[in-house]
Structures are given as structure tokens and as C-alpha cells.
Design a protein around this motif. Structure first.
Motif, PDB file in Angstrom:
ATOM      1  N   THR A   1      13.080   4.023  52.824  1.00 46.80           N
ATOM      2  CA  THR A   1      12.031   5.009  52.557  1.00 46.80           C
ATOM      3  C   THR A   1      12.616   6.314  52.034  1.00 46.80           C
ATOM      4  O   THR A   1      11.898   7.279  51.837  1.00 46.80           O
ATOM      5  CB  THR A   1      11.197   5.285  53.818  1.00 46.80           C
ATOM      6  OG1 THR A   1      12.043   5.803  54.829  1.00 46.80           O
ATOM      7  CG2 THR A   1      10.513   4.024  54.295  1.00 46.80           C
ATOM      8  N   GLY A   2      13.926   6.342  51.837  1.00 40.06           N
ATOM      9  CA  GLY A   2      14.615   7.529  51.351  1.00 40.06           C
ATOM     10  C   GLY A   2      16.089   7.406  51.655  1.00 40.06           C
ATOM     11  O   GLY A   2      16.527   6.422  52.265  1.00 40.06           O
TER      12      GLY A   2
ATOM     13  N   GLU B   1      15.639  12.914  55.696  1.00 42.35           N
ATOM     14  CA  GLU B   1      14.309  13.494  55.850  1.00 42.35           C
ATOM     15  C   GLU B   1      13.197  12.464  55.811  1.00 42.35           C
ATOM     16  O   GLU B   1      13.270  11.486  55.076  1.00 42.35           O
ATOM     17  CB  GLU B   1      14.039  14.501  54.725  1.00 42.35           C
ATOM     18  CG  GLU B   1      14.914  15.722  54.798  1.00 42.35           C
ATOM     19  CD  GLU B   1      14.498  16.777  53.793  1.00 42.35           C
ATOM     20  OE1 GLU B   1      13.284  16.970  53.587  1.00 42.35           O
ATOM     21  OE2 GLU B   1      15.401  17.398  53.225  1.00 42.35           O
TER      22      GLU B   1
ATOM     23  N   ALA C   1       9.776  12.942  54.541  1.00 34.40           N
ATOM     24  CA  ALA C   1       9.083  13.948  53.740  1.00 34.40           C
ATOM     25  C   ALA C   1       7.720  14.316  54.319  1.00 34.40           C
ATOM     26  O   ALA C   1       7.051  13.482  54.947  1.00 34.40           O
ATOM     27  CB  ALA C   1       8.909  13.439  52.306  1.00 34.40           C
ATOM     28  N   LEU C   2       7.320  15.566  54.108  1.00 41.15           N
ATOM     29  CA  LEU C   2       5.995  16.002  54.531  1.00 41.15           C
ATOM     30  C   LEU C   2       4.932  15.134  53.866  1.00 41.15           C
ATOM     31  O   LEU C   2       5.007  14.860  52.661  1.00 41.15           O
ATOM     32  CB  LEU C   2       5.771  17.466  54.152  1.00 41.15           C
ATOM     33  CG  LEU C   2       6.508  18.504  54.983  1.00 41.15           C
ATOM     34  CD1 LEU C   2       6.317  19.890  54.377  1.00 41.15           C
ATOM     35  CD2 LEU C   2       6.046  18.480  56.430  1.00 41.15           C
ATOM     36  N   HIS C   3       3.971  14.679  54.663  1.00 42.94           N
ATOM     37  CA  HIS C   3       2.901  13.823  54.160  1.00 42.94           C
ATOM     38  C   HIS C   3       1.749  13.844  55.154  1.00 42.94           C
ATOM     39  O   HIS C   3       1.870  14.423  56.237  1.00 42.94           O
ATOM     40  CB  HIS C   3       3.402  12.381  53.971  1.00 42.94           C
ATOM     41  CG  HIS C   3       3.785  11.716  55.250  1.00 42.94           C
ATOM     42  ND1 HIS C   3       4.935  12.018  55.953  1.00 42.94           N
ATOM     43  CD2 HIS C   3       3.143  10.770  55.983  1.00 42.94           C
ATOM     44  CE1 HIS C   3       4.987  11.295  57.047  1.00 42.94           C
ATOM     45  NE2 HIS C   3       3.916  10.526  57.102  1.00 42.94           N
TER      46      HIS C   3
ATOM     47  N   THR D   1      -0.705  17.230  58.166  1.00 40.12           N
ATOM     48  CA  THR D   1       0.546  17.187  57.424  1.00 40.12           C
ATOM     49  C   THR D   1       1.696  17.226  58.431  1.00 40.12           C
ATOM     50  O   THR D   1       1.691  18.043  59.361  1.00 40.12           O
ATOM     51  CB  THR D   1       0.632  18.372  56.447  1.00 40.12           C
ATOM     52  OG1 THR D   1      -0.448  18.260  55.525  1.00 40.12           O
ATOM     53  CG2 THR D   1       1.944  18.358  55.683  1.00 40.12           C
TER      54      THR D   1
ATOM     55  N   GLY E   1       6.170  15.858  59.005  1.00 46.42           N
ATOM     56  CA  GLY E   1       7.422  15.326  58.474  1.00 46.42           C
ATOM     57  C   GLY E   1       8.555  15.759  59.379  1.00 46.42           C
ATOM     58  O   GLY E   1       8.343  16.506  60.339  1.00 46.42           O
TER      59      GLY E   1
ATOM     60  N   VAL F   1      13.161  16.358  59.820  1.00 44.89           N
ATOM     61  CA  VAL F   1      14.545  16.372  59.365  1.00 44.89           C
ATOM     62  C   VAL F   1      15.375  15.854  60.529  1.00 44.89           C
ATOM     63  O   VAL F   1      15.212  16.297  61.675  1.00 44.89           O
ATOM     64  CB  VAL F   1      15.005  17.793  58.972  1.00 44.89           C
ATOM     65  CG1 VAL F   1      16.488  17.806  58.630  1.00 44.89           C
ATOM     66  CG2 VAL F   1      14.176  18.313  57.816  1.00 44.89           C
TER      67      VAL F   1
END
Length: 103
Positions: free
Chosen positions: A9-10, A37, A39-41, A80, A82, A84
């Protein structure tokens, strides 16, 4: 043991569906390095997250918090969010209803 594939996914992040039903899905996210990360979603599903291992800095709406092993929280529908990764580890997420986009 899950029959679902491990999906990248990254960078240094993967997910694997552990089990699913139309009303509920359990997914493990693996973060293999600090700095990786999520990601923000946002999504319409209600999500619960359990920190199995590692340390993470989560953004939940306007709030930021650091979490570690044994911590858990709920992400409301459409919020929202996400993270780190601070120390490599795994998150176990449950979604209701199931995330059909993960199948």
C-alpha cells in the motif's frame, strides 16, 4: 492463516485481509520501517484500530496522538485519518461494513 494476498500500500507498508463478511472485515497493516506512512484518507466505513506492535503518530481529524502496543481507538465514518510509523510494527483494523475495495 489468511488466504488473502499481501498487498503493498506504499513504501514499507502492506496490508492483508485476515477475514471478511459483508458486515465486517479484519485487516492487518504491516509497517516495516520508521517513517513509513499511512496516507491521510477517509471512507464511509467505521474503523477500529488495535496496535499490535510498534509505535505510530496518528492524525484523527484535527487531533494528533501517539500510540503503541495495546492501544486502540475508533475512527468514525468519513473522518480524515492517517499515520506515520515511529517504530516498525503492525496495526489490526476492523471495518464495518466490509471494505469491498480491499477484495
Amino acid at each position: 492463516m489468511s488466504d488473502f494476498p499481501i498487498v503493498s500500500t506504499g513504501e514499507n507498508v502492506s496490508r492483508q485481509v485476515l477475514s471478511d463478511h459483508p458486515e465486517l472485515m479484519v485487516v492487518v497493516f504491516r509497517f516495516d520501517a520508521a517513517g513509513a506512512e499511512g496516507a491521510l484518507h477517509n471512507h464511509p466505513h467505521v474503523q477500529s484500530t488495535y496496535v499490535e506492535s510498534g509505535r505510530f503518530r496518528f492524525t484523527l481529524g484535527e487531533e494528533t496522538r501517539e500510540v503503541g502496543p495495546g492501544d486502540s481507538f475508533v475512527v468514525p465514518s468519513d473522518q480524515t485519518h492517517g499515520c506515520v510509523c515511529l517504530e516498525p510494527g503492525q496495526l489490526v483494523d476492523c471495518f464495518t461494513p466490509r471494505r469491498d475495495d480491499f477484495l
